[in-house]
Design an enzyme around this catalytic site. Structure first.
Site, PDB file in Angstrom:
ATOM      1  N   LYS A 138      11.957 -16.650   3.896  1.00 54.97           N
ATOM      2  CA  LYS A 138      10.678 -16.228   3.316  1.00 54.97           C
ATOM      3  C   LYS A 138      10.652 -14.724   3.527  1.00 54.97           C
ATOM      4  O   LYS A 138      11.160 -14.243   4.542  1.00 54.97           O
ATOM      5  CB  LYS A 138       9.508 -16.864   4.055  1.00 54.97           C
ATOM      6  N   HIS A 141       6.553 -11.783   6.200  1.00 52.66           N
ATOM      7  CA  HIS A 141       5.116 -11.914   5.935  1.00 52.66           C
ATOM      8  C   HIS A 141       4.338 -10.929   6.789  1.00 52.66           C
ATOM      9  O   HIS A 141       4.682 -10.667   7.936  1.00 52.66           O
ATOM     10  CB  HIS A 141       4.674 -13.347   6.255  1.00 52.66           C
ATOM     11  N   HIS A 144       3.268 -11.487  10.441  1.00 55.27           N
ATOM     12  CA  HIS A 144       4.153 -11.286  11.602  1.00 55.27           C
ATOM     13  C   HIS A 144       4.138  -9.834  12.082  1.00 55.27           C
ATOM     14  O   HIS A 144       4.789  -9.507  13.070  1.00 55.27           O
ATOM     15  CB  HIS A 144       5.588 -11.700  11.268  1.00 55.27           C
TER      16      HIS A 144
END
Length: 578
Positions: A138, A141, A144
């Site tokens: 992914k 993001h 994080h």
């Protein structure tokens, strides 16, 4: 530290109170500028003295303070002693204050604030910090980001104090989402897109397969089967998973480089898929594992059959869960690093998860679980770019750079820079970190681009601007004046305020070390920047007599040195021009 003044005061108190100086040092603190009612520099807290020494009598505390102040005598270090509210106050000989502070800052350099008597006897520890932990396949993001900068700050602080720190990035690289992703890539993936922009393509595939799986039970079944194949070590499934992981890590390292952050170890949940089976056997052998009617395995944390205290550690098909893998990881790290402390930095939503993991480790007989600590933090709301709601960190970094470049272009005084992009990014990151670290880590906060980029007020831009301005002063006048200076020339109120504030740096680090809250350092650095800004306007260097100019320059140099030390602890790279 505090240039030995605290120890000197403790020695005199020790003779009067008949206590070892070591018992007194932590009760003596430099007085913060914001609450100065007079010009005292240090105060002894009589309350804290009584707390730390139970054999001292406890009549009226104010009366104790008064009587103690009368017994003490001024000497070559202390020029005035007086009783304050529940305190005894000490004023340091002004010329000695100036000379000692400047000499100490120069002598200690990047260690100023760390070589303090407050840290003497601090045992050197082995510390593991687990932070950032994005989910593989992914895009990085933005959720994080906080874990990344907070974990980096904690690791910096521990390392600066001489501990042996291991920074671990524990990637979310296993679990049911890989069943979905593997299936999704087989259905909708394109090899060339995976090569050219791996994380973007995997993200698109993941979104699409989730949408399809919601409507099509068959896709959900295929995903479940794919993850089962992974758990059983199927070579084809594993090879596709490994490619997703490798491509993701390369991309993450590139983004960490932009943030100025590194890791000693990239591990992940996948490392513990086999070891989690050993954990399940161990739980079973200790009689802690219970099978449910659905075929899953749970641990009863209450020991009394309370349904709300059941923690699931195995699915009905025998595959592991997040909690099982975390148990295996903790046990493995203890064997590998024999740590004195392990700190997990994640959002507060995971509090219950870590309570359960720590409790299970305790039930398994691992007493070292007492050395494990969860540092939770709140959520950032409202982080939008000009293109709308932001999901990915890279978009935020690009936005920061773009906005900062535009700001710099609109300011007439901006210097010609060798690398405007890098400068813009460093200023922008400072702005982001300062906004994030100003409050309690546990608090949620509303993100605001306008507030982030204010050049005045309590912002990272102002901090960077102050540093660059002081650097420019040294470049302009350094050659001529730095060798000759007379500290007796620094008696103006602005100089004394700065020196008094510099005295407190070790206490601020000590307090931060105790509660791991970066806001103490942020507040200290912003105050120091404001003091420097006022002094810069009033304490002229140009056209001043050489020894006055030299002394002032030395003062500004000391301010810049301490700014650098504090900024680096926070994970900010100072810029010299902007």
């Amino acid at each position: 530290m505090a240039c030995g003044f605290r120890r000197s005061i403790a020695s005199q108190l020790s003779r009067v109170l008949d206590l070892p100086p070591e018992n007194l040092i932590k009760s003596i603190s430099a007085i913060p500028l914001s609450i100065k009612e007079d010009v005292a520099d240090f105060r002894l807290s009589v309350d804290s003295l009584l707390e730390n020494n139970s054999d001292l009598s406890r009549p009226d505390i104010q009366d104790q303070a008064k009587r103690l102040a009368e017994k003490l005598k001024c000497d070559a270090v202390v020029s005035e002693i007086s009783a304050g509210p529940r305190t005894v106050n000490f004023k340091i000989n002004r010329e000695l204050l100036t000379k000692a502070v400047l000499q100490q800052v120069i002598k200690d350099g990047s260690k100023y604030g760390l070589k303090s008597e407050l840290f003497s006897g601090l045992p050197q520890r082995r510390i593991v910090v687990d932070f950032s932990s994005p989910n593989v396949a992914k895009k990085f993001h933005v959720g994080h980001l906080r874990s990344t900068i907070i974990g980096n700050f904690i690791a910096n602080l521990k390392e600066a104090l001489g501990h042996q720190v291991t920074r671990i990035n524990y990637l979310g690289d296993w679990g049911m989402q890989f069943g979905l992703l593997g299936t999704g890539f087989q259905l909708f993936g394109y090899e060339e897109k995976l090569q050219s922009n791996p994380l973007q393509h995997l993200f698109e595939v993941y979104v699409q397969v989730n949408k399809e799986a919601a409507d099509d039970k068959n896709i959900a079944k295929l995903a479940h089967e794919f993850f089962q194949r992974l758990e059983l070590g199927d070579t084809q499934a594993l090879s596709l998973w490994q490619r997703f992981r490798d491509l993701s890590v390369v991309e993450y390292i590139r983004i960490y480089k932009r943030l100025g952050i590194y890791f000693d170890e990239y591990s992940g949940e996948s490392f513990y898929r086999e070891k989690s089976q050993e954990v399940l056997k161990l739980l079973d052998s200790k009689g802690l594992l219970q099978k449910t009617t659905k075929g899953t395995a749970v641990v009863d944390l209450s020991g009394k059959g309370d349904p709300s205290s059941l923690c699931t550690v195995m699915r009905s098909d025998g595959t592991s869960l997040y909690a099982t893998r975390d148990l295996a990881a903790a046990i493995d790290r203890m064997e590998k690093y024999n740590f004195d402390t392990m700190i997990y930095v994640t959002d507060k939503g995971q509090r219950k998860h870590f309570q359960q993991v720590f409790q299970m480790l305790k039930m398994m007989g691992y007493d070292w679980v007492e050395r494990c600590q969860h540092v939770p933090f709140g959520v950032v709301q409202g982080m939008k770019t000009r293109r709308g709601e932001v999901t990915f960190l890279e978009d935020v970094l690009n936005e920061i750079q773009l906005r900062m470049l535009q700001n710099m272009a609109s300011i007439k005084t901006s210097k010609k820079l060798e690398d405007p992009q890098q400068t813009a990014e460093r200023i922008g990151l400072a702005a982001l970190i300062i906004q994030d670290f100003r409050g309690l880590l546990l608090s949620d906060y509303q993100f605001s681009w306008d507030r982030v980029f204010q050049s005045r007020g309590d912002t990272g831009v102002f901090l960077q601007y102050t540093h660059a301005r002081l650097h420019s002063l040294e470049e302009t006048f350094g050659c001529g004046y730095l060798n000759e200076y007379n500290t007796a020339c620094l008696q103006e109120p602005q100089s004394v305020s700065i020196l008094q504030h510099l005295l407190r740096f070790d206490e601020v680090i000590y307090r931060t070390y105790q509660d791991l809250q970066p806001r103490h350092i942020v507040s200290y650095l912003l105050t120091l920047s404001h003091l420097a800004s006022v002094a810069h306007k009033t304490l002229q260097i140009k056209d001043s007599p050489p020894e006055v100019a030299g002394a002032r320059l030395q003062l500004f140099k000391a301010v810049r040195s301490v700014l650098v030390n504090g900024m680096k602890l926070l994970g900010i790279t100072p810029v010299c021009r902007m």
